[in-house]
Enzyme design. Structure first.
Site, PDB file in Angstrom:
ATOM      1  N   HIS A 112       0.844  -1.184   0.000  1.00 32.65           N
ATOM      2  CA  HIS A 112       0.000   0.000   0.000  1.00 32.65           C
ATOM      3  C   HIS A 112       0.877   1.231   0.000  1.00 32.65           C
ATOM      4  O   HIS A 112       1.987   1.215   0.554  1.00 32.65           O
ATOM      5  CB  HIS A 112      -0.909   0.004   1.240  1.00 32.65           C
ATOM      6  CG  HIS A 112      -2.029   1.000   1.161  1.00 32.65           C
ATOM      7  ND1 HIS A 112      -1.861   2.325   1.528  1.00 32.65           N
ATOM      8  CD2 HIS A 112      -3.319   0.873   0.758  1.00 32.65           C
ATOM      9  CE1 HIS A 112      -3.008   2.960   1.358  1.00 32.65           C
ATOM     10  NE2 HIS A 112      -3.904   2.119   0.894  1.00 32.65           N
ATOM     11  N   ASP A 146      -8.040  -4.473  -0.491  1.00 30.89           N
ATOM     12  CA  ASP A 146      -8.543  -4.925  -1.784  1.00 30.89           C
ATOM     13  C   ASP A 146      -8.376  -6.425  -1.992  1.00 30.89           C
ATOM     14  O   ASP A 146      -9.021  -7.002  -2.873  1.00 30.89           O
ATOM     15  CB  ASP A 146      -7.811  -4.189  -2.914  1.00 30.89           C
ATOM     16  CG  ASP A 146      -8.005  -2.690  -2.843  1.00 30.89           C
ATOM     17  OD1 ASP A 146      -9.159  -2.257  -2.778  1.00 30.89           O
ATOM     18  OD2 ASP A 146      -7.002  -1.963  -2.845  1.00 30.89           O
TER      19      ASP A 146
END
Length: 436
Positions: A312, A370
């Site tokens: 991320h 996700d």
């Protein structure tokens, strides 16, 4: 707690001119200290170069805090894990908008106020007929949300706190209706109107999957999982779409236009479309025995294969949202009896291998939110084209909270980043006859 200047400063020296400038340091309630460079250009004639604004604070905010190294996400000081476990999306909306958790009476009134705004103007339903049936839901949402400003003239004055509140409630209430109608239009089914007896997540499921000819049966497990996903996606500090909403809002644009700008930014595959890419990756892997070969290709840069759903921009540790959503994936698949378990098995095995492999551990490539959300959405029956629209439904409250905070901030100015110009220096115009 407002950010304040501390007594310490940092001295900036221009070696060419010998000029010295004392820049004050600012302290937030938690997090790293910030260097106040507002006087840098005026005093020295220089400004900073920071592509992507990765080292620049564009605003002061009291809404969301992230510690990427420790894997911490706080909404108004509350850990995301506790909110996902004990709260619901409407309560989190109230928290983000107003700064505190509501009492029972406040929550009941807030839920009723949102519910009363869930319908959209009937003329707006005709907008959908102007889109092709295969139009991406985000294209539809972007257009329809922007068009709201043409119908709700009584909530466009951004200097009126009451009108801002009305616009905020309308956007939070109408996004699920607009997104569900985008799905219905794409599959050729009649629009389903909101149902006031249902909660936020249940109503969205009803409008998306219900049909007029029979009663839609809502799974409490699925509704709760969707509600939890909405909580996890509600806000995430100054990401690309939130920064876009603030930048658009800094010009004085109306709230509907600002949120449409946020939706457009979220549509990008590097932002809101990541969970679609995860699902595509798992389908391409196909089976657990093919994971080692896939991992080999990921490590070989010449292969051009990326590991989606890991790592991320901010988190250098476990994404705290991924820990919550992992169990929700199990619950939904078990409840629905969906024969999609191979994808979950591939995801689990891929996670296990990646977390033990030095290549990924050294690069701190941990699962993010996700990684599992696409599997859950697919099990619920949403096509991949709807994944980002679901993200937009959840993130609208964060955008609105940030927009309101920006409007009320006396230090906020219209956004105007600078640039490092590397083009031609001044040169004379050459007449056409003299050009080579």
């Amino acid at each position: 707690m407002s950010g304040s200047a501390s007594k310490s400063t940092i001295t900036v020296v221009d070696n060419a001119s010998g000029k010295r400038l004392e820049l004050p340091m600012m302290d937030g309630s938690i997090g790293p200290r910030v260097m106040d460079i507002r006087k840098l250009y005026a005093e020295t004639g220089h400004f900073t170069y920071d592509p992507g604004f990765t080292s620049t604070a564009s605003c002061e905010s009291r809404i969301t805090y992230i510690d990427g190294d420790q894997g911490v996400l706080l909404y108004r000081g509350y850990p995301i894990e506790e909110l996902a476990e004990h709260s619901d999306f409407m309560e989190v909306c109230y928290l983000l908008l107003k700064g505190e958790l509501p009492n029972a009476a406040q929550k009941t009134r807030f839920e009723r106020d949102i519910t009363l705004h869930t319908m959209i103007h009937e003329q707006l339903t005709r907008f959908y007929q102007g889109f092709r049936r295969d139009a991406h839901p985000m294209a539809v949402c972007c257009g329809v949300v922007g068009a709201l400003s043409a119908f709700y003239h009584d909530s466009l004055n951004i200097n009126d706190p009451h009108q801002r509140m009305v616009a905020s409630y309308r956007l939070i209430a109408k996004l699920p209706t607009i997104a569900a109608m985008a799905y219905k239009y794409s599959v050729g089914q009649p629009f389903m109107y909101p149902k006031n007896s249902l909660n936020y997540a249940e109503n969205f499921l009803h409008m998306t999957f219900g049909v007029p000819c029979e009663e839609y049966k809502i799974s409490k497990t699925v509704a709760r999982a969707l509600d939890k996903l909405f909580i996890l996606h509600a806000d995430h500090e100054q990401n690309a779409s939130t920064s876009t909403v603030r930048l658009a809002g800094s010009s004085g644009a109306n709230p509907f236009a600002c949120i449409a700008a946020g939706i457009a930014t979220l549509w990008g595959p590097a932002h809101g479309g990541a969970n679609e890419a995860v699902l595509q990756m798992l389908q391409e892997i196909g089976s657990k025995d093919r994971i080692p070969e896939f991992i080999r290709k990921v490590k070989d840069k010449s292969e051009g294969v990326r590991l989606m759903g890991f790592g991320h921009r901010v988190y250098k540790n476990f994404d705290p949202r991924a820990k919550v959503i992992r169990q929700a994936a199990h619950d939904v698949l078990a409840e629905l009896g969906v024969h999609d378990e191979p994808l979950l098995e591939i995801a689990m095995e891929l996670e296990r291998i990646a977390l033990q492999d030095d290549y990924f551990v050294q690069r701190k490539l941990y699962p993010n939110v996700d990684f599992y959300s696409g599997i859950i959405y697919r099990a619920m029956g949403f096509p991949t084209s709807m994944f980002t629209a679901l993200f937009a439904v959840a993130r609208t409250v964060g955008w609105i909270a940030q927009w309101n905070e920006m409007i009320e901030d006396p230090a906020q100015k219209i956004g105007r980043p600078r640039q490092l110009y590397t083009g031609h220096a001044p040169r004379p115009y050459v007449p056409m006859a003299k050009r080579a």
